[in-house]
Design a protein around this motif. Structure first.
Motif, short mmCIF file in Angstrom:
data_model
loop_
_atom_site.label_atom_id
_atom_site.label_comp_id
_atom_site.label_asym_id
_atom_site.label_seq_id
_atom_site.Cartn_x
_atom_site.Cartn_y
_atom_site.Cartn_z
N LEU A 27 10.06 -72.98 -20.42
CA LEU A 27 11.62 -73.14 -21.08
C LEU A 27 12.30 -73.32 -19.68
CD1 LEU A 27 11.55 -70.40 -23.42
CD2 LEU A 27 11.66 -72.85 -23.69
N LEU A 28 11.94 -72.84 -18.60
CA LEU A 28 12.82 -73.06 -17.23
C LEU A 28 12.62 -74.47 -16.86
CD1 LEU A 28 12.45 -69.74 -15.39
CD2 LEU A 28 14.49 -70.59 -16.43
N LYS A 29 11.48 -75.10 -16.81
CA LYS A 29 11.10 -76.37 -16.21
C LYS A 29 11.61 -77.31 -17.42
CE LYS A 29 7.01 -75.44 -13.76
NZ LYS A 29 5.56 -75.72 -13.54
N LEU A 30 11.76 -77.07 -18.73
CA LEU A 30 12.39 -78.02 -19.46
C LEU A 30 13.95 -77.81 -19.36
CD1 LEU A 30 10.79 -77.28 -22.99
CD2 LEU A 30 10.69 -79.49 -21.81
N GLY A 31 14.59 -76.73 -18.98
CA GLY A 31 15.97 -76.74 -19.11
C GLY A 31 16.71 -76.90 -20.02
N ASP A 32 16.12 -76.65 -21.27
CA ASP A 32 16.70 -76.63 -22.60
C ASP A 32 17.60 -75.37 -22.67
OD1 ASP A 32 16.29 -77.31 -25.52
OD2 ASP A 32 16.49 -75.02 -25.68
N SER A 33 18.88 -75.81 -23.10
CA SER A 33 20.12 -75.14 -22.93
C SER A 33 19.53 -73.77 -23.90
CB SER A 33 21.35 -75.57 -23.44
OG SER A 33 21.19 -76.27 -24.72
N ARG A 34 19.09 -73.98 -25.09
CA ARG A 34 18.91 -72.81 -26.02
C ARG A 34 17.99 -71.88 -25.55
NH1 ARG A 34 15.71 -72.44 -30.89
NH2 ARG A 34 15.41 -74.78 -30.44
N GLY A 35 16.79 -72.56 -25.02
CA GLY A 35 15.69 -71.59 -24.25
C GLY A 35 16.22 -70.68 -23.04
N LEU A 36 17.15 -71.49 -22.35
CA LEU A 36 17.83 -70.65 -21.02
C LEU A 36 18.70 -69.45 -21.64
CD1 LEU A 36 18.53 -73.77 -18.97
CD2 LEU A 36 16.74 -72.22 -18.67
N GLN A 37 19.43 -69.71 -22.77
CA GLN A 37 20.14 -68.81 -22.98
C GLN A 37 19.21 -67.54 -23.61
OE1 GLN A 37 22.72 -69.94 -26.34
NE2 GLN A 37 23.58 -67.76 -26.53
N VAL A 38 18.32 -67.79 -24.14
CA VAL A 38 17.39 -66.70 -24.75
C VAL A 38 16.99 -65.91 -23.66
CG1 VAL A 38 15.01 -66.12 -26.05
CG2 VAL A 38 16.79 -67.79 -27.09
N ILE A 39 16.42 -66.71 -22.49
CA ILE A 39 15.98 -66.07 -21.33
C ILE A 39 16.95 -65.15 -20.81
CG2 ILE A 39 15.07 -66.61 -18.85
CD1 ILE A 39 13.70 -69.12 -19.88
N GLU A 40 18.17 -65.61 -20.69
CA GLU A 40 19.29 -64.94 -20.06
C GLU A 40 19.59 -63.65 -20.83
OE1 GLU A 40 24.10 -65.32 -18.92
OE2 GLU A 40 22.99 -67.08 -19.53
N GLU A 41 19.47 -63.71 -22.19
CA GLU A 41 19.57 -62.62 -22.89
C GLU A 41 18.57 -61.34 -22.92
OE1 GLU A 41 20.19 -64.04 -26.88
OE2 GLU A 41 21.99 -65.06 -26.55
N LEU A 42 17.37 -61.94 -22.82
CA LEU A 42 16.19 -60.99 -22.75
C LEU A 42 16.18 -60.49 -21.20
CD1 LEU A 42 13.48 -62.91 -24.27
CD2 LEU A 42 14.52 -60.95 -25.19
N GLU A 43 16.56 -61.02 -20.24
CA GLU A 43 16.59 -60.50 -18.98
C GLU A 43 17.68 -59.43 -18.81
OE1 GLU A 43 14.86 -64.16 -16.20
OE2 GLU A 43 17.08 -64.03 -16.45
#
Length: 250
Positions: free
Chosen positions: A229-245
Motif C-alpha cells: 500500500l505504501l508503494k502504491l501511494g493510495d490515499s485510502r490505504g495510507l489513511q488506514v495505515i495511519e489510523e492503525l499505527e
C-alpha cells in the motif's frame, strides 16, 4: 510429494528463482558456454550432459534451443526437467507455453513444477492464467509462492486478465496458511495495481490489501500488505495505515 519431501527447497528467497542452479550472472573471467556445443549436448543420451546444456541456456538466449528444451521437459531425469524449465524461462517462446502447462499438470516433482511456474510467468502468456491460479490454490508451498509472482507478471502483461489475477491473489492473501505465500500475494497485488487506472479492479486490489491489514493475524503478511500500500501511494490505504499505527495495531 508434500512439503516435507521438499524441505530442502528454499522458499524464503522469492527474488532468486534459480536457487538450485549456480549464479550464472556472477562476474567471472571464464568464458561463457559455447551455444553450438550446448545445442549438441541437449540431444546426447547422457543425462548429466543434457542437464549441463539445459543449465547453460539459463544464461544463453538462443531461439534454436527452444524445441530441444521443450522435449527435455519430458526427460526421465527430474534434474534435466527442472533445468529445461528454467532455461525456457530465460528463453520464453509461445511454442513452449502449452508444453509447460502440460508438464505443470502432470509432473510429480515439486522442483520441476516450481521451475515451470516461473517459466510460465516469464512467458507473459494469457493461457498461463488458469494453470497458475490452480497452482496457487492447490500446490505445495514453494510452488504456490512462485505462482503468486507469476500471476503478477501475467496480470500486468495482459490487462484484461488483471481482475481474475487479483481475485485469485486476494483469496490466497487472506487464506493461505504459509506466511511467505500470503506476503507474496500482497506484493503481487501491489504490482498489478501499480499498472492499473482507477476503477473497480484497482479498488478491489486495494480493498484486499486493506483487509489483510485489518483482519490477517500473521504479522509478516500484514507488513507485506502495508508495504504494498505504501508503494502504491493510495490515499485510502495510507489513511488506514495511519489510523492503525495511531492505534498501535501496526
Amino acid at each position: 510429494m508434500d512439503d516435507e519431501d521438499l524441505s530442502l527447497l528454499d522458499i524464503t528467497q522469492p527474488d532468486s528463482p534459480l536457487d538450485h542452479l549456480e549464479d550464472l550472472d556472477a562476474e567471472t573471467d571464464v568464458p561463457g558456454p559455447d551455444p553450438e556445443a550446448m545445442l549438441a549436448l541437449l540431444e546426447l543420451p547422457d543425462p548429466g550432459q543434457r542437464m549441463q546444456a539445459a543449465r547453460a541456456f539459463c544464461e544463453l538466449v538462443d531461439e534454436r534451443a527452444v524445441e530441444p528444451l521443450i522435449r527435455l521437459l519430458a526427460d526421465p531425469c527430474p534434474l534435466v526437467r527442472v533445468s529445461a524449465a528454467y532455461a525456457l524461462g530465460r528463453n520464453p517462446s509461445p511454442k513452449a507455453v502449452a508444453p509447460l502447462i502440460a508438464q505443470l499438470e502432470q509432473d510429480w516433482n515439486g522442483y520441476v513444477r516450481k521451475g515451470v511456474v516461473w517459466a510460465l510467468g516469464n512467458s507473459l502468456a494469457r493461457e498461463a492464467l488458469s494453470p497458475l491460479v490452480n497452482a496457487l490454490q492447490t500446490d505445495i508451498t514453494a510452488v504456490r509462492l512462485w505462482a503468486a509472482s507469476s500471476l503478477a507478471q501475467v496480470g500486468v502483461a495482459c490487462s484484461d486478465l488483471s481482475n481474475a489475477a487479483i481475485r485469485a491473489l486476494a483469496s490466497a492473501l487472506n487464506q493461505d496458511p504459509a506466511t511467505v505465500v500470503g506476503g507474496n500475494c500482497a506484493w503481487a497485488i501491489g504490482q498489478i495495481c501499480r499498472e492499473l487506472p482507477a476503477g473497480p479492479t484497482y479498488t478491489f486490489g486495494v480493498d484486499a490489501l486493506i483487509q489483510a491489514l485489518e483482519d490477517v493475524r500473521d504479522l509478516g503478511v500484514r507488513d507485506d500488505a502495508r508495504t504494498a500500500l505504501l508503494k502504491l501511494g493510495d490515499s485510502r490505504g495510507l489513511q488506514v495505515i495511519e489510523e492503525l499505527e495511531g492505534e498501535g495495531l501496526l
